[in-house]
Design an enzyme around this catalytic site. Structure first.
Site, PDB file in Angstrom:
ATOM      1  CD  GLU A  90      -3.154  -1.315   2.540  1.00 15.32           C
ATOM      2  OE1 GLU A  90      -3.769  -1.133   2.146  1.00 15.32           O
ATOM      3  OE2 GLU A  90      -2.215  -0.352   3.414  1.00 15.32           O
ATOM      4  CB  CYS A 105       2.669   7.801   3.771  1.00 11.61           C
ATOM      5  SG  CYS A 105       2.953   6.558   4.731  1.00 11.61           S
ATOM      6  CB  CYS A 112       7.238  -5.185   8.983  1.00 14.93           C
ATOM      7  SG  CYS A 112       9.089  -4.101   9.843  1.00 14.93           S
ATOM      8  CB  CYS A 116       6.773  -2.735  16.255  1.00 11.59           C
ATOM      9  SG  CYS A 116       8.431  -2.415  15.992  1.00 11.59           S
ATOM     10  CB  CYS A 119       3.596  -1.780  13.532  1.00  5.14           C
ATOM     11  SG  CYS A 119       3.656  -1.241  12.691  1.00  5.14           S
ATOM     12  CB  CYS A 337       1.388   5.563  11.540  1.00  6.92           C
ATOM     13  SG  CYS A 337       2.023   7.698  11.006  1.00  6.92           S
TER      14      CYS A 337
HETATM   15  N1  SAH Z   1       9.771   0.999   9.970  1.00  7.75           N
HETATM   16  C1  SAH Z   1       9.855   2.124  10.027  1.00  7.75           C
HETATM   17  C2  SAH Z   1       9.006   2.793   8.993  1.00  7.75           C
HETATM   18  C3  SAH Z   1       7.262   2.245   9.143  1.00  7.75           C
HETATM   19  S1  SAH Z   1       6.344   2.362  10.544  1.00  7.75           S
HETATM   20  C4  SAH Z   1       9.414   2.311  11.575  1.00  7.75           C
HETATM   21  O1  SAH Z   1       8.723   1.953  12.427  1.00  7.75           O
HETATM   22  O2  SAH Z   1      10.394   3.442  11.890  1.00  7.75           O
HETATM   23  C5  SAH Z   1       6.220   4.753  10.243  1.00  7.75           C
HETATM   24  C6  SAH Z   1       5.938   5.073  11.566  1.00  7.75           C
HETATM   25  O3  SAH Z   1       4.472   4.167  12.294  1.00  7.75           O
HETATM   26  C7  SAH Z   1       6.539   4.276  13.291  1.00  7.75           C
HETATM   27  O4  SAH Z   1       7.398   5.481  14.014  1.00  7.75           O
HETATM   28  C8  SAH Z   1       6.417   3.411  13.393  1.00  7.75           C
HETATM   29  O5  SAH Z   1       6.511   3.571  14.914  1.00  7.75           O
HETATM   30  C9  SAH Z   1       4.680   4.158  13.535  1.00  7.75           C
HETATM   31  N2  SAH Z   1       3.212   3.389  13.699  1.00  7.75           N
HETATM   32  C10 SAH Z   1       3.585   2.112  13.808  1.00  7.75           C
HETATM   33  N3  SAH Z   1       2.053   1.559  14.540  1.00  7.75           N
HETATM   34  C11 SAH Z   1       1.539   2.538  14.820  1.00  7.75           C
HETATM   35  C12 SAH Z   1       0.147   2.597  15.355  1.00  7.75           C
HETATM   36  N4  SAH Z   1      -0.711   1.628  16.178  1.00  7.75           N
HETATM   37  N5  SAH Z   1      -0.090   3.793  15.633  1.00  7.75           N
HETATM   38  C13 SAH Z   1       0.735   4.900  15.276  1.00  7.75           C
HETATM   39  N6  SAH Z   1       2.095   4.911  15.024  1.00  7.75           N
HETATM   40  C14 SAH Z   1       2.514   3.517  14.525  1.00  7.75           C
HETATM   41 FE1  SF4 Z   2       7.552  -3.073  10.987  1.00  2.00          FE
HETATM   42 FE2  SF4 Z   2       5.913  -1.234  12.002  1.00  2.00          FE
HETATM   43 FE3  SF4 Z   2       7.861  -1.704  14.182  1.00  2.00          FE
HETATM   44 FE4  SF4 Z   2       8.343   0.298  11.635  1.00  2.00          FE
HETATM   45  S1  SF4 Z   2       7.174  -0.355  13.430  1.00  2.00           S
HETATM   46  S2  SF4 Z   2       9.267  -1.590  12.283  1.00  2.00           S
HETATM   47  S3  SF4 Z   2       6.753  -1.512  10.341  1.00  2.00           S
HETATM   48  S4  SF4 Z   2       6.923  -3.551  12.234  1.00  2.00           S
END
Ligand code: SAH
Ligand code: SF4
Length: 349
Positions: A90, A105, A112, A116, A119, A337
């Site tokens: 996406e 974006c 991934c 995390c 996420c 995000c």
């Molecule tokens: N993997 C990289 C870039 C993609 S994620 C990273 O983690 O930085 C992009 C952003 O979305 C990151 O700052 C991540 O912490 C944020 N993100 C992930 N899950 C989220 C959520 N549930 N609510 C808000 N931001 C989130």
């Molecule tokens: Fe991967 Fe999501 Fe963590 Fe970014 S926030 S590193 S996309 S698992």
């Protein structure tokens, strides 16, 4: 077959010269593709017939097949693409507060592997890296969409979609070279930001390779124990290692670093947590973005209440750490995000 969109200009020139075409043709072709957004060789009026045929026979001009567009009430638009092997990713288009200016974006991986806890993208693991062509094509397709619908201008590009850019570094680098090449898209380096969880060796490499491109680092806690709970990758690259690499990055680039901090209710949003963050930030030139955590089906975190976010921000203000609260967009179409997820999209498509 070459994928056109993963070639930089000098690579294209080499291919042309090897096949007895003039070197200067690469400028013309790049101009068609990246300035005029024309990829059909037949429409490239200033090229000789032999070259048109060569392009048609040897180059794949598009890497993304649009499956679905979802528009949110707030103007955010989510694009679901199918790749040539059937995988899906996406891209999200976000309007800026100033009218007719947009941020794209981009995704860099199919899923991934970093898992995390908050996420959606990390829930199904990483199927594969995107190629440079697949990354560049996101910018190309979005630019075309903006032009065709007379929406205005693509101002900014952020690598904050699916995946971890620094775990696909070579293709990230290649795509940045192409997006940045003279005449392409007219998006300057300074309007591009790459977001990482802090893959330490790549932070330094990135500073050496791209001293004009912005860097954002997802920190989310100034406490190693807490950060490891949120982000398993912290066990490999912890806050101390990240800080050391950011100092080197700053020496190389003199660019202020964006710190992303997700506000999760009753986990990392107290004044104690603000203090830990400020301690970690000490003596770095950074800008903090506080992001209310978006809810994700199947994950149990909750966004911090507004009042708590404001309190956290006030603490940072008081000690002169530059900070802003980033409002979330696109939530109603799960384009916000951390809400981009493979499985669900496949099911809904
Ligand atoms: N993997 C990289 C870039 C993609 S994620 C990273 O983690 O930085 C992009 C952003 O979305 C990151 O700052 C991540 O912490 C944020 N993100 C992930 N899950 C989220 C959520 N549930 N609510 C808000 N931001 C989130
Ligand atoms: Fe991967 Fe999501 Fe963590 Fe970014 S926030 S590193 S996309 S698992």
């Amino acid at each position: 077959m070459y994928s056109f969109k993963e070639l930089n200009k000098s690579e294209l020139t080499d291919i042309l010269v090897d096949n007895s075409f003039s070197a200067f043709r690469s400028d013309q072709i790049f101009n068609w593709v990246y300035n005029n957004l024309v990829i059909e060789p037949d429409l490239m009026k200033n090229l000789p017939g032999g070259l048109l045929k060569f392009l048609t026979d040897n180059f794949l001009m598009e890497n993304l097949n649009l499956i679905k567009i979802k528009a949110s009430n707030d103007g955010t638009t989510k694009f679901l693409w199918e790749l040539t092997d059937g995988e899906r990713v996406e891209t999200v288009l976000i309007p800026q507060s100033k009218e007719e200016k947009y941020t794209a974006c981009l995704s860099v991986q199919v899923g991934c592997d970093l898992g995390c806890s908050f996420c959606a993208t990390g829930m199904d693991g990483c199927k594969r890296n995107l190629t440079a062509a697949e990354i560049v094509d996101q910018v190309w397709q979005i630019s075309k969409y903006i032009a065709e619908n007379n929406l205005g201008e693509l101002r900014n590009v952020v690598f904050m979609g699916m995946g971890e850019p620094f775990l696909n570094y070579d293709n990230l680098k290649k795509s940045l070279e192409i997006i940045n090449s003279e005449g392409a898209f007219q998006i300057g380096s300074r309007r591009i930001t790459v977001s990482t969880v802090g893959i330490v060796p790549k932070i330094r490499e990135f500073g050496r390779d791209f001293d004009q491109v912005g860097l954002a680092v997802s920190i989310h806690s100034g406490d190693n124990e807490k950060r490891s709970k949120l982000m398993p990758v912290n066990k490999k690259y912890d806050l101390n290692a990240i800080k050391a690499s950011l100092k080197d990055y700053y020496k190389l680039t003199s660019r202020r670093i964006t710190i992303e901090y997700l506000m999760i209710a009753d986990f990392n949003d107290s004044i104690y947590d603000a203090k830990k963050l400020v301690e970690w930030i000490e003596d770095m030139n950074v800008f903090v973005n506080l992001i209310p955590a978006n809810p994700v089906a199947g994950l149990d975190h909750k966004p911090s209440p507004k009042q708590r976010i404001n309190k956290f921000k006030n603490y940072l203000d008081k000690v002169n750490v530059p900070v802003q609260i980033r409002t979330s967009m696109g939530e109603d179409v799960t384009a916000a995000c951390g809400q981009l997820r493979l499985k669900e999209e496949e099911a809904n498509a």
